[in-house]
Design a protein around this motif. Structure first.
Motif, PDB file in Angstrom:
ATOM      1  N   GLN A   1       0.860  -1.186   0.000  1.00  0.00           N
ATOM      2  CA  GLN A   1       0.000   0.000   0.000  1.00  0.00           C
ATOM      3  C   GLN A   1       0.898   1.238   0.000  1.00  0.00           C
ATOM      4  O   GLN A   1       1.641   1.460   0.956  1.00  0.00           O
ATOM      5  N   TYR A   2       0.845   1.996  -1.075  1.00  0.00           N
ATOM      6  CA  TYR A   2       1.651   3.209  -1.190  1.00  0.00           C
ATOM      7  C   TYR A   2       0.742   4.381  -0.829  1.00  0.00           C
ATOM      8  O   TYR A   2      -0.198   4.704  -1.563  1.00  0.00           O
ATOM      9  N   VAL A   3       1.010   5.023   0.315  1.00  0.00           N
ATOM     10  CA  VAL A   3       0.045   5.906   0.967  1.00  0.00           C
ATOM     11  C   VAL A   3       0.516   7.361   0.953  1.00  0.00           C
ATOM     12  O   VAL A   3       1.622   7.673   1.414  1.00  0.00           O
ATOM     13  N   SER A   4      -0.341   8.258   0.442  1.00  0.00           N
ATOM     14  CA  SER A   4      -0.040   9.686   0.448  1.00  0.00           C
ATOM     15  C   SER A   4      -0.419  10.292   1.799  1.00  0.00           C
ATOM     16  O   SER A   4      -1.554  10.169   2.246  1.00  0.00           O
ATOM     17  N   LEU A   5       0.555  10.955   2.445  1.00  0.00           N
ATOM     18  CA  LEU A   5       0.322  11.585   3.742  1.00  0.00           C
ATOM     19  C   LEU A   5       0.351  13.110   3.687  1.00  0.00           C
ATOM     20  O   LEU A   5       0.053  13.779   4.682  1.00  0.00           O
ATOM     21  N   GLY A   6       0.718  13.688   2.558  1.00  0.00           N
ATOM     22  CA  GLY A   6       0.939  15.123   2.519  1.00  0.00           C
ATOM     23  C   GLY A   6       2.324  15.450   3.057  1.00  0.00           C
ATOM     24  O   GLY A   6       3.128  14.558   3.332  1.00  0.00           O
ATOM     25  N   GLY A   7       2.603  16.725   3.220  1.00  0.00           N
ATOM     26  CA  GLY A   7       3.948  17.136   3.599  1.00  0.00           C
ATOM     27  C   GLY A   7       4.111  17.731   4.977  1.00  0.00           C
ATOM     28  O   GLY A   7       5.195  18.195   5.328  1.00  0.00           O
ATOM     29  N   ASP A   8       3.061  17.717   5.798  1.00  0.00           N
ATOM     30  CA  ASP A   8       3.146  18.276   7.143  1.00  0.00           C
ATOM     31  C   ASP A   8       4.009  17.361   8.008  1.00  0.00           C
ATOM     32  O   ASP A   8       3.654  16.202   8.249  1.00  0.00           O
ATOM     33  N   PRO A   9       5.158  17.860   8.513  1.00  0.00           N
ATOM     34  CA  PRO A   9       6.029  17.008   9.318  1.00  0.00           C
ATOM     35  C   PRO A   9       5.348  16.408  10.539  1.00  0.00           C
ATOM     36  O   PRO A   9       5.644  15.275  10.934  1.00  0.00           O
ATOM     37  N   GLY A  10       4.408  17.145  11.145  1.00  0.00           N
ATOM     38  CA  GLY A  10       3.691  16.627  12.305  1.00  0.00           C
ATOM     39  C   GLY A  10       2.821  15.439  11.954  1.00  0.00           C
ATOM     40  O   GLY A  10       2.761  14.445  12.696  1.00  0.00           O
ATOM     41  N   VAL A  11       2.146  15.524  10.826  1.00  0.00           N
ATOM     42  CA  VAL A  11       1.302  14.414  10.364  1.00  0.00           C
ATOM     43  C   VAL A  11       2.153  13.191  10.045  1.00  0.00           C
ATOM     44  O   VAL A  11       1.801  12.054  10.391  1.00  0.00           O
ATOM     45  N   ILE A  12       3.279  13.417   9.399  1.00  0.00           N
ATOM     46  CA  ILE A  12       4.164  12.304   9.043  1.00  0.00           C
ATOM     47  C   ILE A  12       4.710  11.626  10.299  1.00  0.00           C
ATOM     48  O   ILE A  12       4.710  10.390  10.415  1.00  0.00           O
TER      49      ILE A  12
ATOM     50  N   SER B   1       9.119   7.607   2.912  1.00  0.00           N
ATOM     51  CA  SER B   1      10.197   8.203   2.115  1.00  0.00           C
ATOM     52  C   SER B   1      10.415   9.617   2.648  1.00  0.00           C
ATOM     53  O   SER B   1       9.702  10.555   2.280  1.00  0.00           O
ATOM     54  N   ALA B   2      11.410   9.765   3.518  1.00  0.00           N
ATOM     55  CA  ALA B   2      11.501  10.940   4.393  1.00  0.00           C
ATOM     56  C   ALA B   2      12.635  11.891   4.031  1.00  0.00           C
ATOM     57  O   ALA B   2      13.678  11.494   3.515  1.00  0.00           O
ATOM     58  N   TRP B   3      12.400  13.147   4.355  1.00  0.00           N
ATOM     59  CA  TRP B   3      13.397  14.208   4.250  1.00  0.00           C
ATOM     60  C   TRP B   3      13.432  14.922   5.595  1.00  0.00           C
ATOM     61  O   TRP B   3      12.722  14.578   6.521  1.00  0.00           O
ATOM     62  N   GLU B   4      14.278  15.961   5.692  1.00  0.00           N
ATOM     63  CA  GLU B   4      14.384  16.690   6.949  1.00  0.00           C
ATOM     64  C   GLU B   4      13.294  17.758   7.068  1.00  0.00           C
ATOM     65  O   GLU B   4      12.979  18.420   6.077  1.00  0.00           O
ATOM     66  N   PRO B   5      12.697  17.895   8.282  1.00  0.00           N
ATOM     67  CA  PRO B   5      13.206  17.443   9.577  1.00  0.00           C
ATOM     68  C   PRO B   5      12.760  16.052  10.017  1.00  0.00           C
ATOM     69  O   PRO B   5      13.154  15.606  11.094  1.00  0.00           O
ATOM     70  N   THR B   6      11.951  15.368   9.204  1.00  0.00           N
ATOM     71  CA  THR B   6      11.394  14.091   9.664  1.00  0.00           C
ATOM     72  C   THR B   6      12.471  13.042   9.903  1.00  0.00           C
ATOM     73  O   THR B   6      12.452  12.347  10.930  1.00  0.00           O
ATOM     74  N   THR B   7      13.419  12.901   8.976  1.00  0.00           N
ATOM     75  CA  THR B   7      14.403  11.812   9.066  1.00  0.00           C
ATOM     76  C   THR B   7      15.125  11.814  10.407  1.00  0.00           C
ATOM     77  O   THR B   7      15.108  10.816  11.146  1.00  0.00           O
ATOM     78  N   THR B   8      15.772  12.915  10.727  1.00  0.00           N
ATOM     79  CA  THR B   8      16.551  12.966  11.956  1.00  0.00           C
ATOM     80  C   THR B   8      15.665  12.905  13.192  1.00  0.00           C
ATOM     81  O   THR B   8      16.002  12.242  14.189  1.00  0.00           O
ATOM     82  N   ARG B   9      14.520  13.551  13.155  1.00  0.00           N
ATOM     83  CA  ARG B   9      13.653  13.564  14.336  1.00  0.00           C
ATOM     84  C   ARG B   9      13.180  12.158  14.695  1.00  0.00           C
ATOM     85  O   ARG B   9      13.253  11.748  15.864  1.00  0.00           O
TER      86      ARG B   9
END
Length: 344
Positions: free
Chosen positions: A169-180, A193-201
């Motif tokens: 299941q490939y799921v769209s979450l949007g780009g809000d870091p809090g939601v992710i 599939s993460a970028w910063e700030p999500t990856t490090t946090r």
């Protein structure tokens, strides 16, 4: 400076776009520009812009930045194609998608010379997921369809022999870091599939572990290549023709920002953007120590702004090979190197 959200449903803050409107009073030409800067909370993408604002480089170039506007990559790409905006910051994949669709986009400056997306997996699955292929049957998140997180996430999965449409299941979450963050923590998705700030946090807080560590040179070479023309400032051919001075000023301000990032420590950069009340809005909820760690991780990818032909070729080959775009475009179609220069 205000941060505004553009009403778009799943708002991924994917590209940074610049709305440029002629004003008055700049000493060199008699013209000044007032800009709104919709964009993505991706520090790999927007850190040069934040530094350029906090250090006054935009002001020096006769540009008044008034607002940040939050939007999704696909929605802002559509608006850019419709000529709602003149200049912006986008990831690689948006340029061939736009050009193939008939909009004459041009990259004019590289903001990051390495790919930025890592694949992170919920910590509870550490003993079960040891390779990307182990994600079969699970829920893998990305930002929005057609955005860079979707593009690189699809690449990881396809390289591991998985079809994102059939094998998971490939799921769209949007780009809000809090939601992710919450989606990973609660198990709404198993990986992202993460970028910063999500990856490090999520790594630092134990919410997830990195399955693909794109910041490590060996991993980057394995999945992408030696380097990549990952993120850039773009405009359209009509803007270059009609408003070349606008493009030049934006490139100059961002080149100064890139120079500052390369010359200073992560701690110094963090202090600059966190102490400025306007740029600090982009870091709400993040402590200084975490911000420094994020900057340490992404700092090697910042260059001098030149557009790399080899970096373009790496990204273009992958996008075609794994059917992210319908066909290849040439480097000459992709880029205008007049303002920031070209490099190997």
């Amino acid at each position: 400076m205000k941060i505004k959200k553009r009403a778009i449903g799943v708002g991924w803050l994917a590209p940074i776009i610049v709305i440029l409107m002629a004003g008055s009073g700049w000493s060199q030409t008699g013209a000044r520009y007032s800009i709104k800067l919709p964009g993505v909370i991706s520090y790999e993408l927007n850190l040069p812009s934040l530094v350029a604002f906090a250090n006054g480089y935009l002001t020096e170039e006769g540009i008044d930045l008034t607002d940040f506007v939050v939007g999704s990559g696909g929605t802002l790409r559509t608006a850019m194609i419709a000529k709602e905006f003149d200049v912006g910051l986008f990831s690689f994949v948006h340029v061939p998608i736009a050009r193939i669709g008939g909009s004459p986009w041009k990259a004019v400056l590289s903001t990051h010379d390495l790919e930025i997306f890592s694949l992170v997996v919920r910590s509870e699955l550490k003993n079960k997921v040891r390779s990307v292929a182990d994600l079969r049957g699970m829920k893998v998140g990305f930002s929005t369809p057609g955005a860079a997180s979707w593009h690189v996430g699809s690449l990881f999965l396809k390289k591991a022999g998985l079809d994102p449409e059939k094998d998971l299941q490939y799921v769209s979450l949007g780009g809000d870091p809090g939601v992710i963050y919450t989606s990973l923590k609660t198990g709404k998705v198993d990986a992202f599939s993460a970028w910063e700030p999500t990856t490090t946090r999520v790594i630092e807080e134990g919410v997830a572990f990195p399955l693909v560590r794109i910041w490590e040179p060996a991993e980057h070479k394995k999945w992408i290549g030696e380097k990549a023309l990952s993120l850039m400032m773009i405009t359209r051919e009509d803007v270059i023709k009609e408003k070349p001075d606008l493009v030049r000023r934006m490139v100059n301000a961002h080149k100064k920002g890139l120079s500052f990032i390369r010359a200073r420590s992560s701690a110094e950069i963090a202090d600059l953007v966190l102490k400025n009340p306007k740029t600090a809005e982009q870091f709400q909820g993040l402590g200084r120590d975490l911000v420094v760690k994020i900057f340490d991780r992404i700092k090697p990818g910042f260059g001098d702004g030149c557009l790399s032909r080899s970096g373009f070729e790496v990204e273009m080959k992958l996008a075609v090979e794994y059917k992210i775009v319908k066909r290849a475009i040439t480097f000459e179609e992709f880029a205008n190197t007049t303002f920031a220069g070209a490099c190997p």
